[in-house]
Design an enzyme around this catalytic site. Structure first.
Site, PDB file in Angstrom:
ATOM      1  N   CYS A   1     -28.674 -28.590  -8.551  1.00  8.82           N
ATOM      2  CA  CYS A   1     -29.019 -29.088  -7.385  1.00  8.82           C
ATOM      3  C   CYS A   1     -28.775 -30.469  -7.164  1.00  8.82           C
ATOM      4  CB  CYS A   1     -30.307 -28.641  -6.754  1.00  8.82           C
ATOM      5  SG  CYS A   1     -30.585 -28.504  -5.290  1.00  8.82           S
TER       6      CYS A   1
ATOM      7  N   GLU B   1     -33.097 -22.111 -13.155  1.00  6.81           N
ATOM      8  CA  GLU B   1     -34.320 -22.196 -13.762  1.00  6.81           C
ATOM      9  C   GLU B   1     -35.416 -21.450 -12.972  1.00  6.81           C
ATOM     10  OE1 GLU B   1     -33.343 -24.448 -11.922  1.00  6.81           O
ATOM     11  OE2 GLU B   1     -35.069 -25.312 -10.762  1.00  6.81           O
TER      12      GLU B   1
ATOM     13  N   HIS C   1     -30.263 -22.721  -8.207  1.00  8.52           N
ATOM     14  CA  HIS C   1     -31.512 -23.005  -9.303  1.00  8.52           C
ATOM     15  C   HIS C   1     -31.781 -22.080 -10.242  1.00  8.52           C
ATOM     16  CE1 HIS C   1     -33.414 -27.025  -7.727  1.00  8.52           C
ATOM     17  NE2 HIS C   1     -32.957 -26.558  -6.626  1.00  8.52           N
TER      18      HIS C   1
END
Ligand code: MN
Length: 232
Positions: free
Chosen positions: A105, A209, A207
């Site tokens: 990002c 994660e 994202h």
């Protein structure tokens, strides 16, 4: 010895707090790496660079457009000069040395800008039809599709060229850095991943994660970084 993976952090403007979403730490740990949080200490850039085997440039606020020779536009969000200076310097050092890096990002924008690219400061304000890239849904939930180039780190990691991802960005790549190639786009043309042809340099606009616990193929992005960072 596990590869030591530095992860850049967010910070309060007054320096009172340095922090990072725990999902980054857990993803690197689950991928077999040893996470090391990197506070934005510009004077220590060379020391951090020498210490780590790979780096995650994490998400966060906007990059100061001074780094791509633009004046600030009204849609620009908060900027953090110390973090920008540290991350741009660290990214340039790491990419020049071909140390494995993953930008997520904001971190994806940092890599592109550090390599000579530029970002739309607020692409939602541009004319044209765009998807909703600032989703109002749980952070792990994929809301828009992307198409991935077959010959890419990202396709290798995910094992597919069509996937849905989450989306939390109002900035986007406007000018690609000379050494980068686009390896994924959303259906509105917004660039969702870039890579360098040499070494392991990968930037993703989404994202992973936030997604890997629900969809384990997204952990492979972190595993590729950790494997690239493994000493021979
Ligand atoms: Mn998006």
């Amino acid at each position: 010895m596990k590869p030591l993976i530095g992860i850049t952090c967010s910070e309060e403007a007054d320096g009172s707090r340095v922090y990072l979403n725990g999902n980054y730490v857990e993803a690197i740990t689950a991928a077999g790496g040893l996470p090391l949080l990197l506070p934005a200490l510009e004077d220590l850039t060379a020391d951090f660079f020498e210490t780590v085997d790979g780096i995650v440039f994490s998400g966060g606020d906007d990059v100061d457009p001074v780094y791509f020779d633009e004046e600030p536009r009204p849609g620009l969000g908060a900027i953090y000069p110390g973090r920008d200076a540290f991350e741009i310097k660290l990214a340039r050092t790491a990419m020049a040395a071909r140390k494995p890096v993953l930008g997520i990002c904001r971190g994806f924008q940092v890599l592109n800008i550090a390599a000579g690219g530029a970002a739309y400061q607020d692409f939602a304000a541009l004319p044209g039809t765009h998807l909703k890239h600032v989703q109002q849904a749980p952070r792990w939930y994929p809301t828009h599709s992307i198409k991935i180039e077959t010959e890419s780190h990202l396709a290798k990691a995910l094992g597919t060229t069509a996937v849905r991802v989450n989306s939390f960005h109002h900035q986007a790549v406007s000018r690609l850095a000379p050494e980068f190639i686009v390896t994924a786009r959303a259906s509105d043309g917004v660039i969702e991943a870039v890579e360098s042809g040499q070494g392991f340099i990968l930037g993703v606009q989404f994202h992973p994660e936030e997604m890997w616990r629900r969809d384990e193929k997204f952990l492979n992005i972190f595993k590729l970084l950790v494997d690239a960072a493994r000493k021979p």
